[in-house]
Design an enzyme around this catalytic site. Structure first.
Site, PDB file in Angstrom:
ATOM      1  CG  MET A   1      -1.610  -1.070   1.630  1.00  0.00           C
ATOM      2  SD  MET A   1      -0.654  -2.238   2.607  1.00  0.00           S
ATOM      3  CE  MET A   1       0.130  -1.189   3.744  1.00  0.00           C
ATOM      4  N   PRO A   2       0.325   2.343  -0.394  1.00  0.00           N
ATOM      5  CG  PRO A   2       0.016   4.620  -0.122  1.00  0.00           C
ATOM      6  CD  PRO A   2       1.053   3.557  -0.069  1.00  0.00           C
TER       7      PRO A   2
END
Lengths: 65, 65, 65, 65, 65, 65
Positions: free
Chosen positions: A1-2
């Protein structure tokens, strides 16, 4: 992530500009949310100008005005 | 807002058909949700027929049947 | 095919309005591209108003003006 | 890379099922394309049943039949 | 145009942080591609930590280590 | 439902590999969530290597190292 998906019209975005977008948005996620660049993925999608519309018009037409 | 992403198979969708999709979906968001066309963005993504699958089969194969 | 993703701000869109969006956009793909309703999927995503920005501003702030 | 987005209806998918989806799709990308699990991201999006439509109908209605 | 979709894990991102992400990424598109802020849309999607996986593991599990 | 979007770098993924991805991910949704293959759609998007970034670098550059 992100994961960050950047959709722009296909108007000759250069390799260097793409590099700046990737670096800039990754740094933003580091600065604001303290995310790890190693797991931050950025995808740039270039959309033909016939395929993007806003204000009910095709951007390829808007561009001519 | 809104943002509408229309994914279709890449089968020679004409510029005029894309214009109709953009106009039609924008008008739909005006009629149903009273949205402002000026901030309504529509993106059409055309997907190669080898790259779309349903019922476990590639559409390029399904199309031959 | 097709797949249509409609992103709108989370501002109490009613079940009936969602039904109209689904029916309307499916009919549009039938009319313009002669698509089969049975394989036409529509997904509506409602985005919190803090999470949508344009013109550099959060829509939750723009809305107050 | 890769990034895989799985959209399903919001019908009580358990934590364990989500784990199986993540493991399964990552292994698939390893097996088929020799991708590195460390850079393979999977996101599962659960969509309310009023918000998904196909065959011109809201799935919340289709489900009742 | 452009449209930027930022997907992050749902870990209490504050309203102010979301504002910084919206401002920052819009400014980046202005600086690098000279885009118009008025037509630059940013959507932030917060994904539950059970629903995000990488390296074959659910982030909710990775986080415990 | 479901809809599965697989984004990979554009590195000569063969038709047969795409078929394996479509079959494999559809079977996974059948096995884990008992989904109907007939309404399970898979879209594979191939992203140019200049357009994908992680760890702040363009993959086209990372690949050279």
């Amino acid at each position: 992530m992100p994961y960050i998906n950047i959709q722009v019209t296909d108007e000759n975005v250069t390799k260097n500009q793409k590099r700046q977008l990737i670096e800039g948005v990754t740094q933003l996620l580091v600065d604001v949310l303290d995310k790890n660049p190693k797991t931050t993925h950025v995808v740039i999608q270039e959309v033909p100008i016939d395929n993007w519309g806003f204000d009910s018009k095709q951007y390829s037409e808007t561009k001519k005005q």
